[in-house]
Design a protein around this motif. Sequence first.
Motif, short mmCIF file in Angstrom:
data_model
loop_
_atom_site.label_atom_id
_atom_site.label_comp_id
_atom_site.label_asym_id
_atom_site.label_seq_id
_atom_site.Cartn_x
_atom_site.Cartn_y
_atom_site.Cartn_z
N LEU A 3 -12.21 -62.75 -10.97
CA LEU A 3 -12.22 -63.92 -10.09
C LEU A 3 -12.31 -63.49 -8.64
O LEU A 3 -13.08 -64.06 -7.85
N LEU A 4 -11.56 -62.51 -8.27
CA LEU A 4 -11.58 -62.02 -6.89
C LEU A 4 -12.96 -61.50 -6.50
O LEU A 4 -13.46 -61.78 -5.40
N ILE A 9 -18.18 -62.34 -3.71
CA ILE A 9 -19.63 -62.54 -3.78
C ILE A 9 -20.01 -63.87 -3.15
O ILE A 9 -20.95 -63.95 -2.36
N SER A 10 -19.27 -64.93 -3.47
CA SER A 10 -19.60 -66.24 -2.90
C SER A 10 -19.36 -66.26 -1.39
O SER A 10 -20.11 -66.88 -0.64
N THR A 11 -18.33 -65.57 -0.92
CA THR A 11 -18.07 -65.51 0.51
C THR A 11 -19.19 -64.78 1.25
O THR A 11 -19.68 -65.24 2.28
N ARG A 52 -13.33 -55.94 -22.64
CA ARG A 52 -12.12 -56.71 -22.89
C ARG A 52 -11.83 -57.67 -21.73
O ARG A 52 -11.42 -58.81 -21.93
N THR A 53 -12.09 -57.22 -20.51
CA THR A 53 -11.88 -58.07 -19.34
C THR A 53 -12.83 -59.26 -19.36
O THR A 53 -12.43 -60.40 -19.10
N TRP A 54 -14.10 -59.01 -19.68
CA TRP A 54 -15.08 -60.09 -19.75
C TRP A 54 -14.76 -61.06 -20.89
O TRP A 54 -14.93 -62.27 -20.76
N THR A 55 -14.29 -60.52 -22.01
CA THR A 55 -13.91 -61.36 -23.14
C THR A 55 -12.75 -62.27 -22.76
O THR A 55 -12.76 -63.48 -23.05
N PHE A 56 -11.74 -61.71 -22.12
CA PHE A 56 -10.59 -62.50 -21.70
C PHE A 56 -11.01 -63.57 -20.69
O PHE A 56 -10.58 -64.72 -20.78
#
Length: 87
Positions: A3-4, A9-11, A52-56
Amino acid sequence: MLLLLFVFISTNTAVLVLRRDRVEAPHFRVPFVVPVLGIASCLLLLWQQEARTWTFAGILLAVGVLLYLVTALPRRRAEARERTPVS
């Protein structure tokens, strides 16, 4: 972490978009290369995340969409009933 990185990226994308606006007041303008490097570094860091991070993150996103649908459907039905003329 994901998320960070998406927030960064959006900023940086917003900085690139806002650079095109012409304003009369004097203000700070960051060089074009800085937000481009920021986006590139965030993409590199996203690329290195474990599966695992992407899955979560996907599971959390699916739960969020499910909760939205659970709350939106009754609301839409109630709004439709309010708009229906009573005879």
